[in-house]
Design a protein around this motif. Structure first.
Motif, PDB file in Angstrom:
ATOM      1  N   LEU A  18      -3.400   9.749  -7.938  1.00  0.00           N
ATOM      2  CA  LEU A  18      -3.257   8.368  -7.348  1.00  0.00           C
ATOM      3  C   LEU A  18      -2.433   8.504  -6.090  1.00  0.00           C
ATOM      4  CD1 LEU A  18      -3.847   5.285  -7.919  1.00  0.00           C
ATOM      5  CD2 LEU A  18      -1.763   5.225  -9.388  1.00  0.00           C
ATOM      6  N   ILE A  33      -5.986  -5.620  -3.563  1.00  0.00           N
ATOM      7  CA  ILE A  33      -7.153  -5.601  -4.611  1.00  0.00           C
ATOM      8  C   ILE A  33      -8.210  -5.090  -4.105  1.00  0.00           C
ATOM      9  CG2 ILE A  33      -8.035  -7.387  -6.085  1.00  0.00           C
ATOM     10  CD1 ILE A  33      -5.081  -7.076  -6.351  1.00  0.00           C
ATOM     11  N   GLN A  50      -8.790  -2.874  -1.942  1.00  0.00           N
ATOM     12  CA  GLN A  50      -8.645  -1.488  -1.988  1.00  0.00           C
ATOM     13  C   GLN A  50      -8.886  -0.756  -3.251  1.00  0.00           C
ATOM     14  OE1 GLN A  50      -4.775  -0.455   0.079  1.00  0.00           O
ATOM     15  NE2 GLN A  50      -5.401  -1.475   2.029  1.00  0.00           N
ATOM     16  N   ALA A  51      -8.201  -1.236  -4.184  1.00  0.00           N
ATOM     17  CA  ALA A  51      -8.298  -0.862  -5.510  1.00  0.00           C
ATOM     18  C   ALA A  51      -9.818  -0.790  -6.118  1.00  0.00           C
ATOM     19  CB  ALA A  51      -7.487  -1.921  -6.705  1.00  0.00           C
ATOM     20  N   LEU A  75     -11.636   2.831  -6.661  1.00  0.00           N
ATOM     21  CA  LEU A  75     -12.130   2.952  -8.172  1.00  0.00           C
ATOM     22  C   LEU A  75     -13.255   3.954  -8.300  1.00  0.00           C
ATOM     23  CD1 LEU A  75     -11.770   2.322 -11.149  1.00  0.00           C
ATOM     24  CD2 LEU A  75     -13.554   0.589 -10.698  1.00  0.00           C
ATOM     25  N   GLU A 120      -6.269   3.652 -13.327  1.00  0.00           N
ATOM     26  CA  GLU A 120      -5.796   4.214 -11.708  1.00  0.00           C
ATOM     27  C   GLU A 120      -5.951   3.035 -10.667  1.00  0.00           C
ATOM     28  OE1 GLU A 120      -7.996   7.963 -11.681  1.00  0.00           O
ATOM     29  OE2 GLU A 120      -6.289   8.906 -12.868  1.00  0.00           O
ATOM     30  N   GLY A 121      -7.292   2.607 -11.048  1.00  0.00           N
ATOM     31  CA  GLY A 121      -7.813   1.447 -10.005  1.00  0.00           C
ATOM     32  C   GLY A 121      -6.638   0.187 -10.325  1.00  0.00           C
ATOM     33  N   TRP A 150      -3.607   1.033  -8.696  1.00  0.00           N
ATOM     34  CA  TRP A 150      -3.197   1.221  -7.133  1.00  0.00           C
ATOM     35  C   TRP A 150      -2.364   0.063  -6.433  1.00  0.00           C
ATOM     36  CZ3 TRP A 150      -4.491   4.491  -3.754  1.00  0.00           C
ATOM     37  CH2 TRP A 150      -4.656   4.172  -2.310  1.00  0.00           C
ATOM     38  N   PRO A 151      -2.357  -1.070  -6.842  1.00  0.00           N
ATOM     39  CA  PRO A 151      -1.293  -2.136  -6.205  1.00  0.00           C
ATOM     40  C   PRO A 151       0.055  -1.898  -6.335  1.00  0.00           C
ATOM     41  CG  PRO A 151      -3.196  -3.370  -7.396  1.00  0.00           C
ATOM     42  CD  PRO A 151      -3.188  -1.998  -7.651  1.00  0.00           C
ATOM     43  N   SER A 189       0.928   0.808  -4.311  1.00  0.00           N
ATOM     44  CA  SER A 189       0.977   0.596  -2.853  1.00  0.00           C
ATOM     45  C   SER A 189       2.163  -0.030  -2.456  1.00  0.00           C
ATOM     46  CB  SER A 189      -0.227  -0.361  -2.487  1.00  0.00           C
ATOM     47  OG  SER A 189      -1.412   0.209  -2.820  1.00  0.00           O
TER      48      SER A 189
END
Length: 173
Positions: free
Chosen positions: A46, A106, A108-109, A113, A146-147, A150-151, A154
């Motif tokens: 990540l 969001i 980006q996540a 993925l 992991e998705g 992501w936020p 970040s």
């Protein structure tokens, strides 16, 4: 300068010390002996994807390969299993980094993925070729987690760049 949609402020330059220390902390988090299951998210992957997207000139395929070898040695995995997975992940993240940064976190996540799913698929295929045991269908949970992380990653990793510089009447930015 053209601003990205939805971005309110300019980011300060990232500190190389912070960037590399976050990678080392992620490596150490993955090395914590908690009984790593197939469903647990790969924090190092990540962070590698994050820095490959935000700083592709500093964190690239070479760094991903090095950290992959470290994970292979630590987990006594087939040498190159994580290295191939992380280098593929870094390469694909660098390929899409310009397009990815124009979207919201969001969005980006959702776009990273499939990268995480491909990374876990590469690790699974190499493990199975080497005669390993199938870890079960809980392996599908890891890319989703992991998705979802992501936020959060970040926000945490961009926080030092969002600090306000010293206010100055002659410098409006």
């Amino acid at each position: 300068m053209i601003m990205r949609p939805g971005q309110q402020q300019l980011l300060l330059p990232v500190s190389p010390f912070f960037m590399w220390s976050s990678l080392i902390v992620a490596l150490l988090l993955d090395m914590v002996p908690l009984g790593r299951g197939a469903w647990t998210p790969d924090v190092l992957a990540l962070v590698i994807v994050f820095w490959s997207v935000h700083q592709p000139a500093r964190v690239g395929i070479g760094a991903a390969f090095f950290f992959g070898l470290c994970m292979d040695v630590h987990q006594s995995a087939m040498l190159g299993q994580h290295a191939l997975s992380y280098t593929t992940l870094s390469f694909l993240a660098i390929m899409v980094h310009r397009r990815l940064l124009w979207h919201s976190v969001i969005s980006q996540a959702l776009q990273v993925l499939p990268l995480f799913a491909l990374s876990h698929l590469i690790e699974l295929v190499i493990r199975m070729i080497g005669g390993g045991v199938f870890p079960g269908w809980t392996l599908l949970i890891a890319p989703a987690l992991e998705g979802l992380l992501w936020p959060l990653v970040s926000v945490i990793l961009l926080a030092p760049q969002r600090r306000t510089p010293d206010p100055d009447a002659n410098r409006p930015l």
